[in-house]
Design a protein around this motif. Sequence first.
Motif, PDB file in Angstrom:
ATOM      1  N   PRO A  63     -20.471 -18.159  29.703  1.00 54.22           N
ATOM      2  CA  PRO A  63     -20.298 -17.515  31.007  1.00 54.22           C
ATOM      3  C   PRO A  63     -19.926 -16.056  30.812  1.00 54.22           C
ATOM      4  N   VAL A  64     -20.175 -15.243  31.821  1.00 56.18           N
ATOM      5  CA  VAL A  64     -20.028 -13.786  31.686  1.00 56.18           C
ATOM      6  C   VAL A  64     -19.136 -13.210  32.777  1.00 56.18           C
ATOM      7  N   MET A  95      -8.043 -20.882  24.656  1.00 55.85           N
ATOM      8  CA  MET A  95      -8.832 -20.625  25.850  1.00 55.85           C
ATOM      9  C   MET A  95     -10.309 -20.889  25.567  1.00 55.85           C
ATOM     10  N   LYS A  96     -11.011 -21.463  26.534  1.00 56.15           N
ATOM     11  CA  LYS A  96     -12.452 -21.653  26.376  1.00 56.15           C
ATOM     12  C   LYS A  96     -13.146 -20.287  26.369  1.00 56.15           C
ATOM     13  N   PRO A  97     -14.179 -20.133  25.547  1.00 56.66           N
ATOM     14  CA  PRO A  97     -14.773 -18.800  25.376  1.00 56.66           C
ATOM     15  C   PRO A  97     -15.632 -18.361  26.558  1.00 56.66           C
ATOM     16  N   PHE A  98     -15.656 -17.050  26.761  1.00 56.79           N
ATOM     17  CA  PHE A  98     -16.598 -16.428  27.682  1.00 56.79           C
ATOM     18  C   PHE A  98     -16.966 -15.064  27.127  1.00 56.79           C
ATOM     19  N   LEU A 135     -27.060 -15.175  27.491  1.00 57.28           N
ATOM     20  CA  LEU A 135     -25.823 -15.464  28.212  1.00 57.28           C
ATOM     21  C   LEU A 135     -26.145 -15.947  29.626  1.00 57.28           C
ATOM     22  N   ARG A 136     -25.127 -16.425  30.333  1.00 53.49           N
ATOM     23  CA  ARG A 136     -25.316 -16.821  31.724  1.00 53.49           C
ATOM     24  C   ARG A 136     -25.208 -15.598  32.637  1.00 53.49           C
ATOM     25  N   GLU A 137     -25.618 -15.758  33.879  1.00 47.71           N
ATOM     26  CA  GLU A 137     -25.445 -14.689  34.852  1.00 47.71           C
ATOM     27  C   GLU A 137     -23.951 -14.475  35.117  1.00 47.71           C
ATOM     28  N   PRO A 138     -23.531 -13.257  35.443  1.00 47.86           N
ATOM     29  CA  PRO A 138     -22.114 -12.989  35.677  1.00 47.86           C
ATOM     30  C   PRO A 138     -21.534 -13.866  36.784  1.00 47.86           C
TER      31      PRO A 138
END
Length: 261
Positions: A63-64, A95-98, A135-138
Motif C-alpha cells: 500500500p502507498v 508494523m506492517k510495511p507500506f 505498488l498499489r494506488e495511494p
Amino acid sequence: MTGSACTTAPPAPEPGPPAEPPPSAPAPLTAPVVVERVRSAARGTDVNLVLITPEGVPAADLPVCLALHGRGANARVFLDLGLPAALTAAVRSGMKPFAVAAVDGDHYWVRTTSDDDPQRMLREEVPGWVTHRGLREPSAAFGISMGAFGALRYARDRPDLKAVAACSAALFVSWPDAKSRKVFRDQAQWEAEEPLRHTDELRDRPIGLWCGNSDPFVAADRKFSQAAKPEVSAFSAGAHNDTYWKRVLPDIVKFVGAKIT
C-alpha cells in the motif's frame, strides 16, 4: 473566523492537457529508495518521483502513502528528514510495511493556472506512476507545512483514504493571512481550497495532526483540531523546522501504518 465578502467564485481556468498514461507493463522496484524524473502533464513540467519502501521487504503490492513537501522544498526533502530510516525502523518493530510516494508540488498544492494543477497530478497521474512500479494506488496522504494543506485538500476529494497526516499545517484563519503568501488568485480561490473552511468535509476521515507550540501556524492548527476533531491531535514543544519534523516523524509513520495496512 473572518466572513467572506465574495459569494460567487470566478470561472475556473480551463483544464490542462490530458494526463500521461502509464506504460502497460509494471516495472518492479529493485531498491528501498528510488528517485526518478517523470513528466507531469497536469503540472506542465518534469517532477521528481521519490519512492520509499522499507529495507528488506519485497516492494511488490505494498500500500502507498503520498508524501507532500513544504514550500521551497521538493520531493527529496523526505530523504533529508530521515523517512527511509523511520519507515524501516517501524517495520522492524512490528508494523506492517507500506511504501511512500513523494512528488514535487507548488502553490499550496492547488491550481493557480490552467497548466499547473498539482491536485490533478495527485488524482490522475500518481496512481499510474506507482502501480506501474508494482505498488498499489495511494490510500493515505501525509504532508508537512504547505504539504499538509495539500494533503487535507486532497482528502476532500478522496473520502476513501485510510489515513491523512498533517504536520505543522500551513493553514490560514483569514484572507489577509492567506493573501500575504501571494499564491491564491483571489479570496474566492482561497475560500474554496482552505481546509479550515471545509472541516465538515473532513470529519469522517482518520486524521492525525502534529504541530509545535512555537510554530507560527499553531493557532490555526488548534482551530482546525477543534473543528475537525482529528483522531490524533498532538501539540508539543517545537517550531516550524526540521528539528521538530524529524522528532515527530516516527509517530506519523506509525499512525499511517496502523491505518493503511
